[in-house]
Design an enzyme around this catalytic site. Sequence first.
Site, PDB file in Angstrom:
ATOM      1  N   ASP A  95      -7.292  -4.944  54.007  1.00  0.00           N
ATOM      2  CA  ASP A  95      -8.197  -5.674  54.888  1.00  0.00           C
ATOM      3  C   ASP A  95      -7.215  -6.183  56.044  1.00  0.00           C
ATOM      4  O   ASP A  95      -7.912  -6.765  57.015  1.00  0.00           O
ATOM      5  CB  ASP A  95      -9.309  -6.521  54.495  1.00  0.00           C
ATOM      6  CG  ASP A  95      -8.721  -7.843  54.113  1.00  0.00           C
ATOM      7  OD1 ASP A  95      -8.680  -8.947  54.723  1.00  0.00           O
ATOM      8  OD2 ASP A  95      -7.809  -7.800  52.862  1.00  0.00           O
TER       9      ASP A  95
ATOM     10  N   ASP B 138      -5.503  -3.568  47.993  1.00  0.00           N
ATOM     11  CA  ASP B 138      -5.313  -5.011  47.984  1.00  0.00           C
ATOM     12  C   ASP B 138      -6.330  -5.887  47.257  1.00  0.00           C
ATOM     13  O   ASP B 138      -7.325  -5.190  46.855  1.00  0.00           O
ATOM     14  CB  ASP B 138      -5.386  -5.137  49.604  1.00  0.00           C
ATOM     15  CG  ASP B 138      -5.327  -6.753  49.948  1.00  0.00           C
ATOM     16  OD1 ASP B 138      -4.530  -7.396  49.301  1.00  0.00           O
ATOM     17  OD2 ASP B 138      -6.194  -7.233  50.870  1.00  0.00           O
ATOM     18  N   PHE B 139      -6.080  -7.149  47.009  1.00  0.00           N
ATOM     19  CA  PHE B 139      -7.081  -8.047  46.425  1.00  0.00           C
ATOM     20  C   PHE B 139      -7.819  -9.017  47.201  1.00  0.00           C
ATOM     21  O   PHE B 139      -9.134  -8.528  47.605  1.00  0.00           O
ATOM     22  CB  PHE B 139      -6.433  -8.682  45.377  1.00  0.00           C
ATOM     23  CG  PHE B 139      -7.201  -9.953  44.598  1.00  0.00           C
ATOM     24  CD1 PHE B 139      -8.021  -9.163  43.682  1.00  0.00           C
ATOM     25  CD2 PHE B 139      -7.083 -11.141  44.783  1.00  0.00           C
ATOM     26  CE1 PHE B 139      -9.102 -10.084  42.916  1.00  0.00           C
ATOM     27  CE2 PHE B 139      -8.034 -11.984  43.885  1.00  0.00           C
ATOM     28  CZ  PHE B 139      -8.793 -11.261  43.061  1.00  0.00           C
ATOM     29  N   ASP B 140      -7.313  -9.680  47.934  1.00  0.00           N
ATOM     30  CA  ASP B 140      -7.950 -10.773  48.742  1.00  0.00           C
ATOM     31  C   ASP B 140      -8.491 -10.184  49.893  1.00  0.00           C
ATOM     32  O   ASP B 140      -7.875  -9.304  50.755  1.00  0.00           O
ATOM     33  CB  ASP B 140      -7.263 -12.081  49.304  1.00  0.00           C
ATOM     34  CG  ASP B 140      -6.859 -12.823  48.022  1.00  0.00           C
ATOM     35  OD1 ASP B 140      -7.639 -13.550  47.710  1.00  0.00           O
ATOM     36  OD2 ASP B 140      -5.597 -12.928  47.541  1.00  0.00           O
TER      37      ASP B 140
END
Length: 264
Positions: free
Chosen positions: A205, A23-25
């Site tokens: 997250d 994932d990124f953010d």
Amino acid sequence: MGAELRAALAAFAARSRVLIAVDFDGTLAPFVLDPMQARAVPGGLEALRAAAASGGVSVAVVSGRDLATLAALTGIGPRDGVTLVGSHGAQTNLDPARNAGLLDQDATARLSTVSGELEAIKNRYPAVRLEHKPSAVALHTRGVEPSVAAAATAATLQVGQRYPDVHVMPGKNVVELSVLEANKGKAVLTLAQATSSQATLYLGDDVTDERAFAALDPASGDLTVKVGDGDSAAAHRVPDQRSVVALLELFVDLRRAGQQPALG
């Protein structure tokens, strides 16, 4: 990083063909008030590129961001060997033709309708932010006064409930209304199949990452890692984005060590 996660990572790195999806953010990049200012922590993108350069390793960044924004924020291009998956799996840089024809006429009309309703919510609560995507619109409340954030979120959820063909995806300080059914679980399984991977490592997250955790199977060698606090279906956990970088760097080291020819 605990001994159990280190051992699981070593077993994962020893497989001949693997997929790493991140994932990124909140996973590669810390959360910020202005979503367009999000940047990966130092070493994160470098570790992904190094992993992608290893033989038998496929790498992907899987995000709720639309594909164009994800490419701009990561700086990942065609030569990096990293697949970008945007809009929770509705978009990928592997299939530009599919991205161009993402919505049919009915879906386009639905998106226009819900976007208009969220614009009205923003007019009532100017502190919130809207993010328009090719197949969705998201209302962000990070940094907004809690009672205002709660009211705007509740109003957005009500919009989603009124339209049976609109998919509601809550996350951390965000609610996304999508006119396409896409989720990170399906996206990761599709990538794993397309790359003939024997096992998948997924790091995330947020609530939307739980779909990927649930879709994978640790008993078959998949490795699922939750970043930060909160209940999760993931088998392992690390505390923050820097720990994600450390894990990726350790994978690269393990991979390189395993591929070195024996001496003598």
